[in-house]
Motif scaffolding. Sequence first.
Motif, PDB file in Angstrom:
ATOM      1  N   ILE A  62      -2.946  -3.732   1.667  1.00 38.03           N
ATOM      2  CA  ILE A  62      -2.457  -2.526   0.996  1.00 38.03           C
ATOM      3  C   ILE A  62      -3.625  -1.701   0.474  1.00 38.03           C
ATOM      4  N   LEU A  63      -4.600  -2.364  -0.150  1.00 36.23           N
ATOM      5  CA  LEU A  63      -5.773  -1.646  -0.652  1.00 36.23           C
ATOM      6  C   LEU A  63      -6.565  -1.004   0.479  1.00 36.23           C
ATOM      7  N   HIS A  64      -6.683  -1.696   1.590  1.00 33.08           N
ATOM      8  CA  HIS A  64      -7.385  -1.154   2.753  1.00 33.08           C
ATOM      9  C   HIS A  64      -6.667   0.089   3.282  1.00 33.08           C
ATOM     10  N   LEU A  65      -5.357   0.029   3.364  1.00 33.99           N
ATOM     11  CA  LEU A  65      -4.603   1.179   3.862  1.00 33.99           C
ATOM     12  C   LEU A  65      -4.625   2.342   2.882  1.00 33.99           C
ATOM     13  N   ALA A  66      -4.651   2.046   1.586  1.00 28.90           N
ATOM     14  CA  ALA A  66      -4.705   3.119   0.594  1.00 28.90           C
ATOM     15  C   ALA A  66      -6.036   3.853   0.648  1.00 28.90           C
ATOM     16  N   LYS A  67      -7.087   3.137   1.014  1.00 29.79           N
ATOM     17  CA  LYS A  67      -8.415   3.733   1.075  1.00 29.79           C
ATOM     18  C   LYS A  67      -8.575   4.629   2.302  1.00 29.79           C
ATOM     19  N   HIS A  68      -7.898   4.309   3.380  1.00 31.36           N
ATOM     20  CA  HIS A  68      -8.053   5.044   4.635  1.00 31.36           C
ATOM     21  C   HIS A  68      -6.814   5.885   4.905  1.00 31.36           C
ATOM     22  N   GLU A  69      -6.947   7.170   4.779  1.00 29.80           N
ATOM     23  CA  GLU A  69      -5.860   8.086   5.121  1.00 29.80           C
ATOM     24  C   GLU A  69      -5.947   8.396   6.611  1.00 29.80           C
ATOM     25  N   SER A  70      -4.998   7.885   7.358  1.00 31.29           N
ATOM     26  CA  SER A  70      -4.990   8.158   8.795  1.00 31.29           C
ATOM     27  C   SER A  70      -3.564   8.094   9.309  1.00 31.29           C
ATOM     28  N   ASN A  71      -3.425   8.419  10.567  1.00 27.33           N
ATOM     29  CA  ASN A  71      -2.113   8.381  11.200  1.00 27.33           C
ATOM     30  C   ASN A  71      -1.762   6.991  11.705  1.00 27.33           C
ATOM     31  N   GLU A  72      -2.663   6.035  11.555  1.00 23.71           N
ATOM     32  CA  GLU A  72      -2.430   4.690  12.061  1.00 23.71           C
ATOM     33  C   GLU A  72      -1.583   3.840  11.132  1.00 23.71           C
ATOM     34  N   LYS A  73      -1.200   4.355   9.988  1.00 27.72           N
ATOM     35  CA  LYS A  73      -0.439   3.565   9.022  1.00 27.72           C
ATOM     36  C   LYS A  73       0.935   3.180   9.556  1.00 27.72           C
ATOM     37  N   GLY A 114       5.472 -11.960  -3.233  1.00 23.90           N
ATOM     38  CA  GLY A 114       5.048 -11.505  -1.912  1.00 23.90           C
ATOM     39  C   GLY A 114       6.104 -10.661  -1.236  1.00 23.90           C
ATOM     40  N   PHE A 115       7.367 -11.059  -1.379  1.00 20.94           N
ATOM     41  CA  PHE A 115       8.461 -10.273  -0.809  1.00 20.94           C
ATOM     42  C   PHE A 115       8.513  -8.884  -1.439  1.00 20.94           C
ATOM     43  N   MET A 116       8.374  -8.828  -2.752  1.00 21.10           N
ATOM     44  CA  MET A 116       8.456  -7.543  -3.439  1.00 21.10           C
ATOM     45  C   MET A 116       7.332  -6.601  -3.028  1.00 21.10           C
ATOM     46  N   ILE A 117       6.104  -7.088  -2.959  1.00 24.85           N
ATOM     47  CA  ILE A 117       5.012  -6.181  -2.590  1.00 24.85           C
ATOM     48  C   ILE A 117       5.081  -5.802  -1.112  1.00 24.85           C
ATOM     49  N   SER A 118       5.565  -6.698  -0.268  1.00 22.04           N
ATOM     50  CA  SER A 118       5.700  -6.372   1.154  1.00 22.04           C
ATOM     51  C   SER A 118       6.774  -5.319   1.381  1.00 22.04           C
ATOM     52  N   VAL A 119       7.886  -5.456   0.695  1.00 29.25           N
ATOM     53  CA  VAL A 119       8.965  -4.475   0.836  1.00 29.25           C
ATOM     54  C   VAL A 119       8.525  -3.120   0.283  1.00 29.25           C
ATOM     55  N   ASP A 120       7.808  -3.129  -0.839  1.00 32.04           N
ATOM     56  CA  ASP A 120       7.308  -1.864  -1.388  1.00 32.04           C
ATOM     57  C   ASP A 120       6.363  -1.174  -0.418  1.00 32.04           C
ATOM     58  N   ALA A 121       5.442  -1.920   0.168  1.00 31.01           N
ATOM     59  CA  ALA A 121       4.506  -1.329   1.126  1.00 31.01           C
ATOM     60  C   ALA A 121       5.246  -0.818   2.351  1.00 31.01           C
ATOM     61  N   PHE A 122       6.236  -1.569   2.819  1.00 31.55           N
ATOM     62  CA  PHE A 122       7.049  -1.157   3.963  1.00 31.55           C
ATOM     63  C   PHE A 122       7.781   0.150   3.650  1.00 31.55           C
ATOM     64  N   ALA A 123       8.348   0.239   2.452  1.00 31.85           N
ATOM     65  CA  ALA A 123       9.074   1.448   2.068  1.00 31.85           C
ATOM     66  C   ALA A 123       8.145   2.650   1.941  1.00 31.85           C
ATOM     67  N   VAL A 124       6.962   2.449   1.407  1.00 35.73           N
ATOM     68  CA  VAL A 124       6.006   3.545   1.279  1.00 35.73           C
ATOM     69  C   VAL A 124       5.583   4.053   2.651  1.00 35.73           C
ATOM     70  N   ILE A 125       5.335   3.135   3.570  1.00 40.30           N
ATOM     71  CA  ILE A 125       4.938   3.538   4.920  1.00 40.30           C
ATOM     72  C   ILE A 125       6.064   4.310   5.599  1.00 40.30           C
ATOM     73  N   LEU A 126       7.300   3.819   5.452  1.00 30.57           N
ATOM     74  CA  LEU A 126       8.423   4.541   6.062  1.00 30.57           C
ATOM     75  C   LEU A 126       8.633   5.902   5.421  1.00 30.57           C
ATOM     76  N   SER A 127       8.450   6.009   4.113  1.00 33.63           N
ATOM     77  CA  SER A 127       8.645   7.307   3.467  1.00 33.63           C
ATOM     78  C   SER A 127       7.552   8.290   3.882  1.00 33.63           C
ATOM     79  N   LYS A 128       6.319   7.824   4.027  1.00 29.72           N
ATOM     80  CA  LYS A 128       5.226   8.697   4.486  1.00 29.72           C
ATOM     81  C   LYS A 128       5.480   9.157   5.915  1.00 29.72           C
ATOM     82  N   LYS A 129       6.027   8.256   6.728  1.00 27.69           N
ATOM     83  CA  LYS A 129       6.295   8.595   8.114  1.00 27.69           C
ATOM     84  C   LYS A 129       7.394   9.664   8.197  1.00 27.69           C
ATOM     85  N   SER A 130       8.430   9.525   7.357  1.00 24.84           N
ATOM     86  CA  SER A 130       9.513  10.508   7.390  1.00 24.84           C
ATOM     87  C   SER A 130       9.051  11.848   6.807  1.00 24.84           C
TER      88      SER A 130
END
Length: 91
Positions: free
Chosen positions: A21-32, A69-85
């Motif tokens: 999550i920290l790695h993805l937050a640091k890199h703004e790209s379309n690969e998320k 682990g479930f909570m942080i994974s679901v949060d990251a999944f939701a953030v990625i889906l919301s950014k994609k939409s």
Amino acid sequence: MESIFEIIMGVFFNAAVLLLILHLAKHESNEKGKYGLLFGSFAVGFLLGAIEKFAFGGSPVAFALFVFGFMISVDAFAVILSKKSEKNESC
């Protein structure tokens, strides 16, 4: 002895998810978008581990690690889906 290894495993898996999550937050790209499936599979794995600990008993620490682990994974999944939409709506 088994629960000690399970707790260690939970700590390392949670650390891996947090570092990703920290790695993805640091890199703004379309690969998320590629990471949505990865976080979804992490979430399913942590959920199944928590269900197993709840149903068959076991260490409460291991159960808490699986739930965290479930909570942080679901949060990251939701953030990625919301950014994609958001990206799709701005076109």
